[in-house]
Enzyme design. Structure first.
Site, short mmCIF file in Angstrom:
data_model
loop_
_atom_site.label_atom_id
_atom_site.label_comp_id
_atom_site.label_asym_id
_atom_site.label_seq_id
_atom_site.Cartn_x
_atom_site.Cartn_y
_atom_site.Cartn_z
N SER A 160 46.75 64.68 -49.43
CA SER A 160 46.82 64.66 -47.98
C SER A 160 47.72 65.79 -47.51
O SER A 160 48.59 66.26 -48.26
CB SER A 160 47.40 63.32 -47.50
OG SER A 160 47.77 63.38 -46.14
N TYR A 186 55.31 58.31 -48.64
CA TYR A 186 53.89 58.69 -48.60
C TYR A 186 53.73 60.15 -49.04
O TYR A 186 52.87 60.47 -49.88
CB TYR A 186 53.33 58.50 -47.19
CG TYR A 186 51.87 58.87 -47.06
CD1 TYR A 186 50.89 58.11 -47.70
CD2 TYR A 186 51.47 59.96 -46.30
CE1 TYR A 186 49.54 58.45 -47.58
CE2 TYR A 186 50.13 60.30 -46.17
CZ TYR A 186 49.17 59.54 -46.81
OH TYR A 186 47.84 59.87 -46.70
#
Length: 311
Positions: A160, A186
């Site tokens: 990501s 994350y």
């Protein structure tokens, strides 16, 4: 393998079906994790419609079966199967690997969790690192022989743009000393997904296995946002960000999994259906240098093996 940056005829607006147009996956077998929702559905659907036998590896078997039934309609020679897989549960990963028989041509490590409150697995691992990286690491390494048996297999590691938030903190991966920040955690897990692609390709390219990482794009219509507050979702929606549909979000995964021009080109990071350039200071795109670092990739591989071995 060419060292030149890979460019393709596709872009941010391309859909998964456009990328797969003309691709024949008859006789190919694929696994897509997290294929019961979001871009996993469109990834699996596109592979099935290209002729592949696709196993939807999901936590919720009922939801997975509904998706499999839906995407099998009019699929021609392709078909969708469903199997249980909980990436945060090593026993579940081991059962999936143990139940796999025969070659595997495509593995899409698509499932993920984003920005939950601090949650730990029974081993004490932070949930995002455990699910997004370690579970997929255990799955991919467990399926290595099946991938090697396929000849010219592809592995897609969903990273990501969030990896730009943080590298891997090898001194405190699981937030035992530093304060927990869900977005830093994350980012760390998404950098780990990239470093996995770097080291897996280095180790496995000789077995005919090509491994790359992708950023699918910003997608609001996804279960990945389930831990975001309504205010956070609304703020993202009004930020000026360009959002993709799930089928556009699946396009880069499909490109990395199927595009003939990528044969042998691995250890790379793709966004908007093209290999990303290095991130520039202040920019919110591209790949961070630390996510391509070969020493960090080798270190993460060993740390992952040690963590799994001590579980």
């Amino acid at each position: 393998m060419t060292s030149e940056r890979v460019t393709t005829p596709f872009d941010a607006d391309s859909t998964a079906s456009e990328v797969a147009s003309g691709v024949d996956l008859s006789g190919h077998r694929a696994v897509v994790t997290g294929a019961a929702s979001g871009i996993g559905v469109d990834t699996a659907r596109t592979l099935v419609r290209a002729g592949a036998e696709v196993t939807l590896a999901v936590r919720n078997l009922e939801a997975g079966q509904r998706v499999a039934d839906d995407i099998s309609v009019g699929a021609g020679t392709g078909r969708a199967l469903v199997a249980p897989l909980d990436l945060a549960d090593l026993g579940s990963v081991e059962a999936f690997v143990g139940g796999w028989q025969g070659p595997l041509h495509i593995l899409v490590n698509n499932a993920g969790v984003m920005a939950p409150p601090l949650t730990r697995t029974p081993q004490g691992w932070e949930l995002q690192f455990a699910t997004n990286h370690l579970g997929h690491f255990a799955l991919a390494t467990g399926l290595h022989d099946a991938l090697a048996a396929a000849g010219q297999a592809r592995v897609v590691s969903l990273s990501s743009r969030g990896h730009l938030r943080a590298g891997v903190d090898f001194d405190d991966i699981n937030f035992h000393q530093r304060p927990y920040d869900p977005w830093v955690a994350y980012g760390q897990s998404k950098t780990a997904n990239m470093l996995f692609a770097v080291e897996a390709h280095r180790r496995w390219s000789g077995d005919g296995i090509t491994v790359n990482a992708v950023h699918p794009g910003a997608i609001l219509d996804s279960n990945l946002t389930r831990y975001m507050s309504r205010e956070e979702v609304d703020a993202a929606a009004s930020s000026g960000e360009t959002f993709k549909s799930p089928e556009q979000g699946a396009a880069t995964s499909i490109l990395v999994a199927t595009w003939p021009g990528l044969a042998g080109a691995g250890g790379r990071y793709f966004e908007d259906c093209n290999e990303a350039a290095l991130n520039q200071p202040g920019a919110n795109r591209g790949v961070a240098g630390y996510a391509l670092d070969q020493q960090a990739a080798q270190r993460l591989w060993q740390v992952s093996l040690d963590m799994l071995g001590n579980a």
